[in-house]
Design a protein around this motif. Structure first.
Motif, PDB file in Angstrom:
ATOM      1  N   ASP A 197      -4.316   3.853  -1.027  1.00 42.56           N
ATOM      2  CA  ASP A 197      -4.599   4.566   0.151  1.00 42.56           C
ATOM      3  C   ASP A 197      -5.013   3.676   1.233  1.00 42.56           C
ATOM      4  O   ASP A 197      -5.257   2.458   1.207  1.00 42.56           O
ATOM      5  CB  ASP A 197      -5.820   5.566  -0.163  1.00 42.56           C
ATOM      6  N   MET A 249      -1.102   9.110   3.206  1.00 44.54           N
ATOM      7  CA  MET A 249      -1.872   8.841   1.984  1.00 44.54           C
ATOM      8  C   MET A 249      -3.210   9.275   2.061  1.00 44.54           C
ATOM      9  O   MET A 249      -3.571   9.687   3.106  1.00 44.54           O
ATOM     10  CB  MET A 249      -1.796   7.133   1.966  1.00 44.54           C
ATOM     11  N   PRO A 250      -3.850   9.373   0.964  1.00 47.12           N
ATOM     12  CA  PRO A 250      -5.295  10.115   0.853  1.00 47.12           C
ATOM     13  C   PRO A 250      -6.201   9.058   1.367  1.00 47.12           C
ATOM     14  O   PRO A 250      -6.046   7.956   1.614  1.00 47.12           O
ATOM     15  CB  PRO A 250      -5.495  10.376  -0.561  1.00 47.12           C
ATOM     16  N   CYS A 310       0.792  -1.256   0.062  1.00 46.68           N
ATOM     17  CA  CYS A 310      -0.119  -0.117   0.106  1.00 46.68           C
ATOM     18  C   CYS A 310       0.810   1.142   0.091  1.00 46.68           C
ATOM     19  O   CYS A 310       1.586   1.595   1.083  1.00 46.68           O
ATOM     20  CB  CYS A 310      -0.939   0.121   1.304  1.00 46.68           C
ATOM     21  N   ASP A 315      -4.706   7.624   6.543  1.00 49.65           N
ATOM     22  CA  ASP A 315      -3.464   7.417   6.362  1.00 49.65           C
ATOM     23  C   ASP A 315      -3.078   6.212   6.962  1.00 49.65           C
ATOM     24  O   ASP A 315      -3.769   5.408   7.326  1.00 49.65           O
ATOM     25  CB  ASP A 315      -2.948   8.745   7.099  1.00 49.65           C
ATOM     26  N   ASP A 333       0.704   5.308  -2.052  1.00 45.59           N
ATOM     27  CA  ASP A 333      -0.097   6.258  -2.904  1.00 45.59           C
ATOM     28  C   ASP A 333       0.870   6.634  -3.925  1.00 45.59           C
ATOM     29  O   ASP A 333       0.083   7.382  -5.119  1.00 45.59           O
ATOM     30  CB  ASP A 333      -0.628   7.460  -2.067  1.00 45.59           C
TER      31      ASP A 333
END
Length: 218
Positions: free
Chosen positions: A38, A60-61, A10, A64, A12
């Motif tokens: 994300d 991350m969007p 994971c 987080d 972004d």
């Protein structure tokens, strides 16, 4: 043959995510079962795919990496997933928050590929990964927030177990502890398991925190 470790990646940034996945998938004992960009997607995919572990970015969007880690590996999670946090940001606060959220390891993205792969294997194997220099700086500053202090007289460890705990707190591996104490690795593993059980700790990272918090490190 032993089944490969199933990894969810994971991050972004697509280039970094693809790079990690390529490096991991090239190993015969590792397998990338999913990728996402994300934290919420990581949580959803992990719950559906049930990987052995997640390699997790922090910033991350949507959600987080710290919040996602808490949902996957935090206290009270019925079926936790191991998480290795890998981030660009070498900030004490991120390390502390990641560990408090339930992560079993913390690496920087500029670590060489071999270190990333070893980190994945270490965490997947049930151990914890945190560089000794990061441990000392982190625990010295934040240990009081992580676990209440105990009366040293109440620490339920034998003299040998206490000795092993102190070496864990110094960042030694099982092999290094075995060499230092002239023991077999299997014996050291037994001591580590007893320490974690007696102190109700999840892994070696929590053991390090416990040792520093309770002033057990010489």
């Amino acid at each position: 043959m032993t089944a490969p470790v199933r990894v969810l990646v994971c991050d972004d940034q697509p280039l970094i995510r693809t790079g990690f996945a390529t490096i991991i998938d090239a190993q015969p004992d590792l397998e990338v079962v999913g990728e996402c960009g994300d934290g919420q997607a990581a949580v959803d995919l992990a719950r559906r795919l049930r990987p052995d572990m997640v390699v997790m970015d922090v910033r991350m969007p949507v959600l987080d990496g710290i919040a996602a880690t808490r949902l996957l590996a935090g206290a009270g999670v019925a079926d936790p997933v191991k998480v290795l946090v890998v981030t660009t940001f070498n900030l004490d606060e991120y390390v502390y928050e990641a560990l408090r959220a339930g992560a079993s390891g913390f690496l920087l993205k500029d670590a060489p590929p071999a270190q990333l792969l070893q980190g994945i294997r270490t965490v997947a194997g049930g151990a914890a990964l945190l560089a000794p220099e990061v441990t000392r700086r982190l625990v010295g500053r934040y240990a009081a927030r992580i676990r209440p202090a105990a009366d040293p007289a109440d620490v339920p460890l034998t003299a040998r177990e206490l000795q092993v705990l102190r070496l864990i707190a110094e960042g030694m591996s099982n092999q290094e502890i075995a060499t230092a104490l002239v023991l077999s690795q299997e014996t050291v593993k037994t001591y580590v398991s007893r320490i974690l059980t007696k102190l109700d700790l999840r892994d070696r990272v929590q053991a390090v925190v416990y040792a520093y918090r309770n002033d057990l490190v010489l």
